[in-house]
Design a protein around this motif. Structure first.
Motif, PDB file in Angstrom:
ATOM      1  N   ASN A   1       2.305   1.680  -3.455  1.00 39.71           N
ATOM      2  CA  ASN A   1       1.261   2.105  -4.400  1.00 39.71           C
ATOM      3  C   ASN A   1       0.926   3.593  -4.246  1.00 39.71           C
ATOM      4  O   ASN A   1       0.670   4.294  -5.231  1.00 39.71           O
ATOM      5  CB  ASN A   1       0.001   1.268  -4.203  1.00 39.71           C
ATOM      6  N   ASN A   2       0.928   4.056  -3.003  1.00 41.87           N
ATOM      7  CA  ASN A   2       0.637   5.477  -2.771  1.00 41.87           C
ATOM      8  C   ASN A   2       1.715   6.378  -3.359  1.00 41.87           C
ATOM      9  O   ASN A   2       1.432   7.439  -3.924  1.00 41.87           O
ATOM     10  CB  ASN A   2       0.485   5.747  -1.272  1.00 41.87           C
ATOM     11  N   PHE A   3       2.976   5.955  -3.224  1.00 41.64           N
ATOM     12  CA  PHE A   3       4.056   6.747  -3.810  1.00 41.64           C
ATOM     13  C   PHE A   3       3.986   6.706  -5.339  1.00 41.64           C
ATOM     14  O   PHE A   3       4.293   7.694  -6.011  1.00 41.64           O
ATOM     15  CB  PHE A   3       5.416   6.232  -3.328  1.00 41.64           C
TER      16      PHE A   3
ATOM     17  N   LYS B   1       1.216   6.505  -7.054  1.00 44.16           N
ATOM     18  CA  LYS B   1       0.128   7.427  -7.403  1.00 44.16           C
ATOM     19  C   LYS B   1       0.608   8.871  -7.376  1.00 44.16           C
ATOM     20  O   LYS B   1       0.255   9.682  -8.238  1.00 44.16           O
ATOM     21  CB  LYS B   1      -1.038   7.250  -6.440  1.00 44.16           C
ATOM     22  N   LEU B   2       1.457   9.187  -6.386  1.00 48.00           N
ATOM     23  CA  LEU B   2       1.996  10.537  -6.297  1.00 48.00           C
ATOM     24  C   LEU B   2       2.880  10.826  -7.511  1.00 48.00           C
ATOM     25  O   LEU B   2       2.830  11.921  -8.081  1.00 48.00           O
ATOM     26  CB  LEU B   2       2.796  10.699  -5.004  1.00 48.00           C
TER      27      LEU B   2
ATOM     28  N   CYS C   1       8.875   4.320  -5.932  1.00 53.81           N
ATOM     29  CA  CYS C   1       8.198   3.119  -5.417  1.00 53.81           C
ATOM     30  C   CYS C   1       9.017   1.839  -5.463  1.00 53.81           C
ATOM     31  O   CYS C   1       8.488   0.746  -5.207  1.00 53.81           O
ATOM     32  CB  CYS C   1       6.869   2.912  -6.143  1.00 53.81           C
TER      33      CYS C   1
ATOM     34  N   SER D   1       0.499  11.314 -10.503  1.00 53.34           N
ATOM     35  CA  SER D   1      -0.368  12.501 -10.438  1.00 53.34           C
ATOM     36  C   SER D   1       0.409  13.811 -10.537  1.00 53.34           C
ATOM     37  O   SER D   1      -0.122  14.830 -10.963  1.00 53.34           O
ATOM     38  CB  SER D   1      -1.160  12.494  -9.131  1.00 53.34           C
TER      39      SER D   1
ATOM     40  N   PRO E   1       0.812  -1.228   0.000  1.00 50.05           N
ATOM     41  CA  PRO E   1       0.000   0.000   0.000  1.00 50.05           C
ATOM     42  C   PRO E   1       0.841   1.272   0.000  1.00 50.05           C
ATOM     43  O   PRO E   1       0.508   2.260  -0.664  1.00 50.05           O
ATOM     44  CB  PRO E   1      -0.823  -0.123   1.284  1.00 50.05           C
ATOM     45  N   VAL E   2       1.938   1.252   0.757  1.00 57.11           N
ATOM     46  CA  VAL E   2       2.828   2.422   0.792  1.00 57.11           C
ATOM     47  C   VAL E   2       3.450   2.653  -0.574  1.00 57.11           C
ATOM     48  O   VAL E   2       3.483   3.781  -1.088  1.00 57.11           O
ATOM     49  CB  VAL E   2       3.930   2.225   1.857  1.00 57.11           C
TER      50      VAL E   2
END
Length: 455
Positions: free
Chosen positions: A11-13, A15-16, A89, A19, A8-9
């Motif tokens: 994946n969040n990076f 996404k950043l 990531c 984006s 999850p961590v």
């Protein structure tokens, strides 16, 4: 569990990264029509890379309106994006089908000081098994030591992927020099010389191919081309016949001192070496060379031809002239070594004979069963084409192990060493193996045993 927490961590990076939210770094990668802007966050880049930390802490990167502007015209945009995504990531997808991009990626990681990523890519490239291409890249960058070591070793162990092919004609001089310096190049020295001459002619295409027709200027040009390579040739591993046929036409290229040393080597029996370089560690033998090993390997694998890539190590474990020409000495050295190949030189001739035992020599009067043993005969050990193999025809009587005798192949003693009291006599009586025209009774100059080990 750790992986579940990490994803999850990560994946969040990612996404950043995709984006570009609140980015404060603009990297202009590539140049001209290939230039593209890549957006990133300075805190992440500084955390992951000392290179970027230094760049943002000094005047390397221009800062305007709260954003860093960073120019990298020598790194293609899609290569830079791969690197930035990895920094966000920890993910990297190396496309096996796109070798050039992988090499460009490796070069970029060196420039950006990403050592862990560089090592990872080097290991990936090694698995793709392209030692020549790898070497050409590795020698352009000092830090690619893993690649360089792999490429040199791979070619030394399988030289025919380069030597004897047209690939060697365009090989950079630095790589050729590094290969010729090595003692583990598994290639007969006369082949090293022949390939060196081919390479030199390719570098100087205007020079006459016939050295007897060279002008003074052409000779000078070839001397300069080969100056750094001539001292790397082990002339003591070139026979007098080979020297006369292949080297003498080019003898004007050799320094006067070296020519005198070579002449002394061939004429004075006490001379064992020319120059300071030892023989290449192809095999410790006075009887056979790398060509024999390639043929033995093919015979062992039942290919009945020489193998380009030798999948076995041939380790000398016994030499009669060194360890004692007795049955006891042979069994003491060879009994527990499993598979062995025996090489025998018939006295006063150029003939060598021998055999392969895939089992061992342990036992007192024991007959051993195998379908994989064979005997062989070279009427002239200097000519690999004179070699003939005879595979066992009656497997249940393939080998006899007897402490009172040396090696025995076959129930009829198809090839065997008499007991010690028979004064160095050997015997051949074809029964269990085909008749290879080995003399019925003969004496020997020497014989050797090699442990055969799968690499």
């Amino acid at each position: 569990m750790q992986q579940e927490l990490f994803l999850p961590v990560s994946n969040n990076f990612e996404k950043l990264f995709l984006s570009k939210k609140d980015y404060d770094v603009i990297i202009k990668a590539g140049e001209d029509n290939d230039q593209r802007e890549i957006y990133a966050h300075s805190n992440i880049l500084r955390c992951q890379s000392d290179y970027f930390d230094t760049a943002f802490s000094s005047n390397w990167a221009e800062k305007k309106d709260g954003k860093y502007f960073f120019k990298k015209p020598n790194i293609l945009p899609h290569i830079f994006e791969i690197i930035i995504r990895y920094l966000y990531c920890g993910q990297l997808d190396l496309n096996v089908k796109n070798g050039p991009d992988t090499l460009k990626l490796l070069v970029a990681t060196e420039e950006l000081g990403l050592n862990i990523l560089s090592e990872y890519i080097q290991e990936f490239l090694i698995k793709q098994n392209d030692p020549i291409g790898i070497l050409e890249v590795a020698f352009q960058h000092e830090n690619f030591t893993t690649l360089r070591g792999y490429g040199l070793e791979a070619i030394c162990q399988d030289p025919y992927i380069l030597f004897g092919t047209d690939k060697i004609l365009s090989l950079p001089a630095q790589i050729l020099e590094s290969l010729l310096k090595r003692d583990d190049l598994v290639l007969d020295e006369i082949e090293v010389w022949n390939n060196l001459i081919r390479w030199a002619h390719a570098q100087q295409p205007t020079v006459n191919k016939d050295p007897s027709e060279w002008t003074k200027d052409e000779l000078t040009l070839m001397e300069r081309t080969l100056l750094r390579f001539i001292p790397l040739i082990r002339f003591h591993d070139i026979t007098s016949e080979e020297y006369y046929d292949k080297v003498v036409p080019y003898e004007d290229l050799l320094p006067k001192k070296l020519k005198n040393e070579i002449l002394k080597f061939y004429l004075v029996s006490q001379e064992k070496q020319i120059g300071s370089l030892p023989s290449r560690n192809v095999i410790d033998s006075a009887l056979i060379n790398s060509k024999h090993l390639a043929l033995f390997a093919g015979w062992i694998d039942k290919k009945d031809k020489s193998l380009k890539m030798i999948p076995y190590e041939f380790n000398l474990i016994f030499r009669a002239s060194r360890d004692g020409n007795t049955a006891a000495a042979f069994h003491n050295k060879c009994n527990n070594k499993r598979a062995t190949i025996i090489v025998i030189k018939i006295k006063g001739t150029n003939q060598i004979v021998g055999g392969y035992n895939p089992l061992d020599w342990e036992g007192g009067g024991i007959i051993k069963d195998t379908q994989d043993s064979f005997i062989f005969n070279f009427t002239d050990f200097r000519d690999i084409n004179t070699g003939k193999i005879g595979r066992v025809t009656s497997a249940s009587y393939a080998l006899i192990c007897n402490h009172q005798w040396g090696p025995i192949f076959g129930n009829g003693h198809d090839l065997s060493m008499y007991p010690d009291n028979q004064n160095n006599k050997w015997y051949s009586n074809p029964m269990t193996y085909p008749n290879l025209n080995i003399p019925r009774n003969f004496e020997i100059d020497d014989y050797e045993a090699y442990q055969v080990v799968k690499k």
